[in-house]
Design an enzyme around this catalytic site. Structure first.
Site, PDB file in Angstrom:
ATOM      1  N   ASP A 136      -5.280  14.746  20.425  1.00 20.50           N
ATOM      2  CA  ASP A 136      -4.097  14.566  19.572  1.00 20.50           C
ATOM      3  C   ASP A 136      -4.298  15.164  18.184  1.00 20.50           C
ATOM      4  OD1 ASP A 136      -2.847  13.268  21.586  1.00 20.50           O
ATOM      5  OD2 ASP A 136      -2.651  11.328  20.573  1.00 20.50           O
ATOM      6  N   THR A 186     -10.242   2.141   5.892  1.00 13.93           N
ATOM      7  CA  THR A 186      -9.700   0.904   6.473  1.00 13.93           C
ATOM      8  C   THR A 186      -8.246   1.079   6.934  1.00 13.93           C
ATOM      9  OG1 THR A 186      -9.319   0.276   4.172  1.00 13.93           O
ATOM     10  CG2 THR A 186     -11.178  -0.760   5.277  1.00 13.93           C
ATOM     11  N   ALA A 187      -7.709   2.288   6.813  1.00  5.86           N
ATOM     12  CA  ALA A 187      -6.312   2.522   7.202  1.00  5.86           C
ATOM     13  C   ALA A 187      -6.247   3.164   8.595  1.00  5.86           C
ATOM     14  CB  ALA A 187      -5.633   3.366   6.107  1.00  5.86           C
ATOM     15  N   ASN A 243      -7.747   5.591   9.907  1.00  6.14           N
ATOM     16  CA  ASN A 243      -9.099   5.834  10.434  1.00  6.14           C
ATOM     17  C   ASN A 243      -9.629   4.657  11.241  1.00  6.14           C
ATOM     18  OD1 ASN A 243     -11.935   7.089  10.302  1.00  6.14           O
ATOM     19  ND2 ASN A 243     -12.208   5.140   9.221  1.00  6.14           N
ATOM     20  N   ASN A 262      -5.740   8.255   1.161  1.00 13.60           N
ATOM     21  CA  ASN A 262      -6.302   7.647   2.377  1.00 13.60           C
ATOM     22  C   ASN A 262      -6.911   8.690   3.301  1.00 13.60           C
ATOM     23  OD1 ASN A 262      -5.796   4.938   2.019  1.00 13.60           O
ATOM     24  ND2 ASN A 262      -3.842   4.945   3.100  1.00 13.60           N
ATOM     25  N   ASP A 276       0.818  -1.214   0.000  1.00 10.34           N
ATOM     26  CA  ASP A 276       0.000   0.000   0.000  1.00 10.34           C
ATOM     27  C   ASP A 276       0.856   1.271   0.000  1.00 10.34           C
ATOM     28  OD1 ASP A 276      -2.571  -1.189   0.018  1.00 10.34           O
ATOM     29  OD2 ASP A 276      -2.299  -1.718   2.128  1.00 10.34           O
ATOM     30  N   GLY A 277       1.953   1.241   0.780  1.00 13.09           N
ATOM     31  CA  GLY A 277       2.831   2.417   0.869  1.00 13.09           C
ATOM     32  C   GLY A 277       3.410   2.765  -0.501  1.00 13.09           C
TER      33      GLY A 277
HETATM   34  P1  NAD Z   1       2.890   1.872   5.551  1.00 11.86           P
HETATM   35  O1  NAD Z   1       3.065   1.756   4.096  1.00 11.86           O
HETATM   36  O2  NAD Z   1       3.706   1.057   6.459  1.00 11.86           O
HETATM   37  O3  NAD Z   1       1.348   1.606   5.883  1.00 11.86           O
HETATM   38  C1  NAD Z   1       0.919   1.354   7.184  1.00 11.86           C
HETATM   39  C2  NAD Z   1      -0.137   0.274   7.157  1.00 11.86           C
HETATM   40  O4  NAD Z   1      -1.358   0.818   6.629  1.00 11.86           O
HETATM   41  C3  NAD Z   1       0.225  -0.911   6.274  1.00 11.86           C
HETATM   42  O5  NAD Z   1      -0.128  -2.109   6.946  1.00 11.86           O
HETATM   43  C4  NAD Z   1      -0.641  -0.710   5.036  1.00 11.86           C
HETATM   44  O6  NAD Z   1      -0.941  -1.920   4.357  1.00 11.86           O
HETATM   45  C5  NAD Z   1      -1.872  -0.101   5.650  1.00 11.86           C
HETATM   46  N1  NAD Z   1      -2.719   0.649   4.725  1.00 11.86           N
HETATM   47  C6  NAD Z   1      -2.386   1.686   3.935  1.00 11.86           C
HETATM   48  N2  NAD Z   1      -3.453   2.103   3.235  1.00 11.86           N
HETATM   49  C7  NAD Z   1      -4.490   1.281   3.601  1.00 11.86           C
HETATM   50  C8  NAD Z   1      -5.870   1.234   3.260  1.00 11.86           C
HETATM   51  N3  NAD Z   1      -6.414   2.114   2.422  1.00 11.86           N
HETATM   52  N4  NAD Z   1      -6.641   0.275   3.846  1.00 11.86           N
HETATM   53  C9  NAD Z   1      -6.118  -0.598   4.728  1.00 11.86           C
HETATM   54  N5  NAD Z   1      -4.826  -0.566   5.109  1.00 11.86           N
HETATM   55  C10 NAD Z   1      -4.023   0.361   4.554  1.00 11.86           C
HETATM   56  O7  NAD Z   1       3.023   3.376   6.089  1.00 11.86           O
HETATM   57  P2  NAD Z   1       3.139   4.791   5.400  1.00 11.86           P
HETATM   58  O8  NAD Z   1       3.557   4.655   3.984  1.00 11.86           O
HETATM   59  O9  NAD Z   1       3.920   5.654   6.305  1.00 11.86           O
HETATM   60  O10 NAD Z   1       1.636   5.409   5.492  1.00 11.86           O
HETATM   61  C11 NAD Z   1       0.652   5.051   4.692  1.00 11.86           C
HETATM   62  C12 NAD Z   1      -0.618   4.928   5.516  1.00 11.86           C
HETATM   63  O11 NAD Z   1      -0.374   4.345   6.785  1.00 11.86           O
HETATM   64  C13 NAD Z   1      -1.310   6.224   5.865  1.00 11.86           C
HETATM   65  O12 NAD Z   1      -2.100   6.719   4.803  1.00 11.86           O
HETATM   66  C14 NAD Z   1      -2.161   5.826   7.062  1.00 11.86           C
HETATM   67  O13 NAD Z   1      -3.485   5.518   6.707  1.00 11.86           O
HETATM   68  C15 NAD Z   1      -1.500   4.579   7.595  1.00 11.86           C
HETATM   69  N6  NAD Z   1      -1.150   4.778   8.995  1.00 11.86           N
HETATM   70  C16 NAD Z   1      -1.773   3.992   9.909  1.00 11.86           C
HETATM   71  C17 NAD Z   1      -1.536   4.185  11.255  1.00 11.86           C
HETATM   72  C18 NAD Z   1      -2.263   3.319  12.229  1.00 11.86           C
HETATM   73  O14 NAD Z   1      -3.026   2.447  11.789  1.00 11.86           O
HETATM   74  N7  NAD Z   1      -2.079   3.529  13.524  1.00 11.86           N
HETATM   75  C19 NAD Z   1      -0.669   5.186  11.695  1.00 11.86           C
HETATM   76  C20 NAD Z   1      -0.054   5.973  10.742  1.00 11.86           C
HETATM   77  C21 NAD Z   1      -0.311   5.773   9.378  1.00 11.86           C
END
Ligand code: NAD
Length: 272
Positions: free
Chosen positions: A158, A169-170, A172, A129, A56-57
């Protein structure tokens, strides 16, 4: 060579540096060439399809790097979760065959836009996202929130996530927000650790905002220089932020789907 039209059809293949992604890219290129496709060396804005290999990243970075192109994309998952990805490396031959026969559908992916205004200028940011507004260095932030110009709350905590349906699904979801079906043209406003005390009152749950309504966020004066904006995981820091206006973007991405797995099965397989 397989019998296909003589028209020169261009396809972009974008892969990350992971060994599995590179190997998959080579196999895919060879297979596409058999069907008469041309694989562009650099991202080609006239291509009929972009294939993104990775997780996804990698997908999110590619979309941002190439300025949200309206070229349909499909993802081949070589990463961990691969929520944006429709196919696995084992299925690339079947995919190429189905694609050539026109056995696919196209669906829109809605994007979120934020206009960030400081005391001197405004900038536009777009997220796939989500776009997050939070305090720097883990500081509590105080934000006045209005929806469709109606004052809703003075949030303390925060920060706030404004997510798209695809992004629901990310981050959020981890923050307690709801999963939204990707075809629904909505945004979701989800609080990050909202404070509820005798001093501060903040909504604890997320709200779903329909298309056409804006979410206006004004940091309290003392917080104007402690605001961080995070777009799909990438941070932006501006001084003197007075207002951030979120809405669904007029731009969309187009995802190519083979109907191999419906959305809810994907949710079950990835999260349950
Ligand atoms: P990354 O690529 O490691 O992604 C973090 C996780 O989010 C991975 O497991 C990825 O598969 C998942 N993810 C990304 N988009 C998704 C989607 N639309 N639906 C379900 N899972 C999804 O990290 P990055 O490149 O730094 O950031 C990309 C995304 O990571 C951000 O857009 C954000 O949504 C997510 N994120 C999640 C958290 C959390 O869950 N606590 C915290 C920070 C960022």
């Amino acid at each position: 060579m397989v019998n296909v039209s003589k028209e020169k059809k261009i396809i972009n293949i974008i892969n990350n540096n992971d060994i599995r992604s590179k190997e998959t890219s080579m196999l895919l290129e060879a297979q596409l060439k058999k069907y008469g496709y041309t694989i562009s060396d650099e991202f080609n804005y006239n291509a009929e399809l972009s294939i993104c290999i990775g997780g996804d990243g990698a997908f999110l970075r590619a979309v941002h790097k190439h300025g949200f192109p309206y070229i349909p994309f499909i993802g081949v998952n070589t990463g961990h979760l691969g929520f944006f990805h429709e196919i696995t490396p084992e299925k690339i031959n079947t995919f190429v065959e189905n694609y050539t026969k026109g056995k696919y559908k196209l669906e829109d992916i809605y994007l979120v836009e934020a206009i960030v205004c400081t005391r001197t200028s405004c900038m536009e940011l777009v997220g796939v996202n989500e776009i997050v507004i939070k305090g720097i260095e883990s500081k509590v932030i105080h934000l006045n929130v209005s929806i469709a110009d109606n004052h809703l709350e003075c949030f303390s905590g925060d920060g706030l996530i404004v997510s798209t349906p695809s992004g629901s699904t990310a981050y959020n979801l981890s923050a307690g927000g709801s999963i939204v079906y990707p075809a629904l043209k909505t945004l979701q406003l989800t609080p990050l650790c909202p404070i509820n005390s005798k001093a501060y009152r903040s909504l604890q749950n997320s709200a779903i905002i329909p298309d056409g309504m804006t979410i206006k966020v004004n940091p309290e004066y003392r917080d104007e220089n402690t605001v961080l904006i995070v777009v799909d995981g990438k941070q932006f820091k501006y001084d003197n932020v007075v207002e951030v206006i979120f809405k669904l973007s007029d731009m969309t991405l187009r995802r190519l789907t083979l109907d191999s797995q419906d959305f809810w099965s994907k949710v079950r397989d990835r999260f349950i």
